[in-house]
Design an enzyme around this catalytic site. Structure first.
Site, mmCIF file in Angstrom:
data_model
loop_
_atom_site.group_PDB
_atom_site.id
_atom_site.type_symbol
_atom_site.label_atom_id
_atom_site.label_comp_id
_atom_site.label_asym_id
_atom_site.label_seq_id
_atom_site.Cartn_x
_atom_site.Cartn_y
_atom_site.Cartn_z
ATOM 1 N N GLU A 182 13.442 87.275 -0.143
ATOM 2 C CA GLU A 182 13.046 88.333 -1.056
ATOM 3 C C GLU A 182 11.728 88.976 -0.645
ATOM 4 O O GLU A 182 10.864 88.339 -0.040
ATOM 5 C CB GLU A 182 12.973 87.783 -2.488
ATOM 6 N N HIS A 220 -5.604 75.046 -5.431
ATOM 7 C CA HIS A 220 -4.872 74.486 -6.573
ATOM 8 C C HIS A 220 -5.378 73.182 -7.189
ATOM 9 O O HIS A 220 -4.847 72.747 -8.212
ATOM 10 C CB HIS A 220 -3.382 74.308 -6.250
ATOM 11 N N CYS A 263 4.689 92.120 -0.681
ATOM 12 C CA CYS A 263 4.676 90.670 -0.481
ATOM 13 C C CYS A 263 5.902 90.300 0.342
ATOM 14 O O CYS A 263 7.030 90.516 -0.086
ATOM 15 C CB CYS A 263 4.705 89.998 -1.862
ATOM 16 N N CYS A 298 5.174 85.171 -8.320
ATOM 17 C CA CYS A 298 4.903 84.114 -7.324
ATOM 18 C C CYS A 298 5.681 82.852 -7.633
ATOM 19 O O CYS A 298 5.682 82.388 -8.765
ATOM 20 C CB CYS A 298 3.450 83.655 -7.395
ATOM 21 N N CYS A 326 6.284 74.851 -7.067
ATOM 22 C CA CYS A 326 6.828 76.044 -6.420
ATOM 23 C C CYS A 326 8.335 75.923 -6.263
ATOM 24 O O CYS A 326 8.829 74.936 -5.719
ATOM 25 C CB CYS A 326 6.180 76.213 -5.043
ATOM 26 N N GLY A 380 8.030 80.704 2.198
ATOM 27 C CA GLY A 380 7.712 80.076 3.477
ATOM 28 C C GLY A 380 6.236 79.899 3.735
ATOM 29 O O GLY A 380 5.384 80.469 3.058
ATOM 30 N N CYS A 421 11.338 76.508 2.724
ATOM 31 C CA CYS A 421 10.028 76.019 3.162
ATOM 32 C C CYS A 421 10.152 74.527 3.453
ATOM 33 O O CYS A 421 10.885 73.830 2.760
ATOM 34 C CB CYS A 421 9.003 76.264 2.047
ATOM 35 N N CYS A 424 5.623 71.708 -2.381
ATOM 36 C CA CYS A 424 4.644 71.823 -3.469
ATOM 37 C C CYS A 424 5.404 71.716 -4.796
ATOM 38 O O CYS A 424 6.419 72.398 -4.988
ATOM 39 C CB CYS A 424 3.898 73.142 -3.357
HETATM 40 N N1 SAH Z 1 3.443 79.118 1.554
HETATM 41 C C1 SAH Z 1 2.282 79.880 1.377
HETATM 42 C C2 SAH Z 1 2.528 81.286 0.860
HETATM 43 C C3 SAH Z 1 3.583 81.515 -0.187
HETATM 44 S S1 SAH Z 1 3.282 81.114 -1.847
HETATM 45 C C4 SAH Z 1 1.330 79.164 0.464
HETATM 46 O O1 SAH Z 1 1.696 78.179 -0.131
HETATM 47 O O2 SAH Z 1 0.172 79.588 0.395
HETATM 48 C C5 SAH Z 1 2.134 82.314 -2.509
HETATM 49 C C6 SAH Z 1 1.255 81.725 -3.633
HETATM 50 O O3 SAH Z 1 2.006 81.497 -4.843
HETATM 51 C C7 SAH Z 1 0.691 80.373 -3.252
HETATM 52 O O4 SAH Z 1 -0.660 80.270 -3.617
HETATM 53 C C8 SAH Z 1 1.522 79.424 -4.063
HETATM 54 O O5 SAH Z 1 0.882 78.209 -4.239
HETATM 55 C C9 SAH Z 1 1.714 80.205 -5.342
HETATM 56 N N2 SAH Z 1 2.826 79.727 -6.179
HETATM 57 C C10 SAH Z 1 3.939 79.072 -5.792
HETATM 58 N N3 SAH Z 1 4.726 78.807 -6.880
HETATM 59 C C11 SAH Z 1 4.096 79.318 -7.946
HETATM 60 C C12 SAH Z 1 4.422 79.373 -9.345
HETATM 61 N N4 SAH Z 1 5.559 78.883 -9.821
HETATM 62 N N5 SAH Z 1 3.541 79.981 -10.173
HETATM 63 C C13 SAH Z 1 2.393 80.546 -9.690
HETATM 64 N N6 SAH Z 1 2.051 80.513 -8.376
HETATM 65 C C14 SAH Z 1 2.886 79.907 -7.513
HETATM 66 FE FE1 SF4 Z 2 6.019 76.316 0.640
HETATM 67 FE FE2 SF4 Z 2 3.918 77.776 -0.224
HETATM 68 FE FE3 SF4 Z 2 5.863 77.021 -1.933
HETATM 69 FE FE4 SF4 Z 2 4.166 75.199 -0.962
HETATM 70 S S1 SF4 Z 2 3.660 76.954 -2.296
HETATM 71 S S2 SF4 Z 2 6.407 74.964 -1.116
HETATM 72 S S3 SF4 Z 2 3.861 75.960 1.103
HETATM 73 S S4 SF4 Z 2 6.116 78.405 -0.194
#
Ligand code: SAH
Ligand code: SF4
Length: 391
Positions: A116, A251, A129, A369, A143, A195, A136, A140
């Site tokens: 996406e 975080h 974005c 996000c 996520c 990713g 990935c 995390c």
């Molecule tokens: N993989 C990379 C970039 C993609 S995520 C990374 O982890 O940095 C982009 C941002 O969204 C990251 O800071 C991630 O931690 C945050 N993110 C992921 N899931 C989320 C959620 N459910 N709510 C808010 N932020 C989230």
């Molecule tokens: Fe991957 Fe970024 Fe999501 Fe962590 S926050 S699982 S590194 S996409």
């Protein structure tokens, strides 16, 4: 190579794809790679550089995909290009527009995989974005992408293609004979989709070099932000090889909590990460690091956390981006209350750091996000269930 270089040397470097009769997609090739490809297809050595310049401008400045329309090239050269190459983008499967103007594209790439892309218009900028991987490898816990296995890295062409297809949709390519519009619709690109970009570094770098190239899309290096979960050994390369800005998914303020939220912390802990950030080449007040901090209710959002965060990042030119958690079905966390988020932001702000609270955008189309891809998968599953029930 000199003009007397025997032609057989070219034959030896013909990419396998060309020999087998398949066409090579020019999108995503660096200038050097495009030069090699054009030479292998029979472009005279002396003309390669000029040809790359011309084709590059058609593809990346004008947004032209048909060789026939590359009118400053001789007809037989256009035919040679058409025989050997394509200018192809990933296919847009669905396009949704949110009430707030956010656009989300579900995009299909080779192999039938989907990623996406989200466009977020704001008053002073328009941010695209983009994704760097399908799924990935990291997990995390907050996520949704992290619950999906890595399928594969995107190619440089698939990464550049995301920018190009969004420009198509926004009608952002210049039109011959018409004045160039003042502002840009896509003024910024963030690698914050699906990713971990530092685990697909070479393709991300090549793609960003194409996007930054002055004779094409020409997005300045400071208009690009790469977000990483903290792949410590690769962090400096983002500055030295791309020159872009950096965002870090921080975080948490203790290793105990960060281990749980961002498990890559077990490999490179907070101290190691901070050391890499302190030595990020080119770091300055005008090129600050963005610390992303997801606000999870009663997990990482206490005033003590805010104070610890300020202590940890002391001396690093930084901005702290607070992201209210975007919930997804089955997520093990809740979004922090507005009061807790504001109290947290105030502590950071009073310590002298910008601490904007990110407004969730495109919530009605699941474009926020950490929600990417899940919605389309879910929709398909429920469509599947509905179809099964109807049978
Ligand atoms: N993989 C990379 C970039 C993609 S995520 C990374 O982890 O940095 C982009 C941002 O969204 C990251 O800071 C991630 O931690 C945050 N993110 C992921 N899931 C989320 C959620 N459910 N709510 C808010 N932020 C989230
Ligand atoms: Fe991957 Fe970024 Fe999501 Fe962590 S926050 S699982 S590194 S996409």
């Amino acid at each position: 190579m000199t003009a007397t270089t025997p032609i057989t040397q070219h034959v030896l470097t013909i990419p396998r794809k060309l020999v087998e009769g398949g066409k090579t997609n020019l999108v995503g090739l660096t200038r050097a790679q495009m030069g090699q490809a054009l030479a292998a297809a029979g472009t005279a050595e002396k003309q390669v550089k000029m040809r790359v310049g011309q084709v590059w401008q058609w593809i990346y400045y004008w947004g032209i995909r048909e060789f026939d329309q590359m009118t400053n090239l001789a007809k037989d050269y256009r035919a040679l290009l058409a025989e050997n190459f394509t200018v192809e983008l990933p296919q847009v499967v669905t396009r949704q527009v949110s009430e707030d103007g956010t656009r989300k594209y579900l995009v299909r790439i080779a192999g039938g995989h989907e990623v996406e892309v989200v466009y977020i218009p704001e008053t002073d900028r328009g941010t695209l974005c983009i994704s760097s991987q399908v799924g990935c490898t990291l997990t995390c816990s907050f996520c949704h992408t992290g619950t999906q296995k890595l399928v594969r890295n995107l190619t440089a062409g698939e990464i550049v293609g995301q920018v190009m297809l969004a420009r198509d949709d926004l009608g952002e390519w210049p039109v011959k004979g018409q004045p160039k519009p003042d502002g840009r619709l896509i003024s910024n690109v963030v690698l914050m989709g699906m990713g971990e970009p530092l685990y697909n570094f070479d393709n991300v770098r090549d793609a960003m070099r194409v996007v930054m190239d002055d004779e094409g899309i020409a997005l300045g290096r400071r208009r690009i932000t790469l977000s990483t979960s903290g792949v410590e050994p690769e962090i400096a390369r983002a500055a030295t090889e791309i020159g872009c800005l950096l965002a870090v998914s921080f975080h948490a303020t203790t290793d105990e909590i960060r281990d749980r939220l961002v498990p890559i912390n077990k490999k490179w802990n907070i101290a190691a990460l901070l050391e890499a950030l302190r030595s990020y080449p080119g770091l300055s007040n005008s090129e600050r690091i963005t610390f992303e901090y997801v606000m999870l209710d009663h997990v990482n959002d206490s005033p003590e956390d805010a104070r610890r965060l300020v202590e940890l990042i002391k001396g690093i030119p930084a901005k702290i981006n607070l992201i209210p958690f975007n919930e997804w079905p089955g997520a093990p966390y809740k979004r922090s209350s507005g009061n807790r988020i504001h109290a947290f932001a105030d502590i950071i702000h009073n310590a002298g750091y910008a601490s904007p609270i990110r407004t969730p955008r495109g919530e009605d189309i699941m474009a926020a996000c950490g929600q990417l891809k899940s919605a389309s998968e879910k929709q398909r599953k429920s469509a599947g269930k509905a179809a099964a029930a109807a049978e």
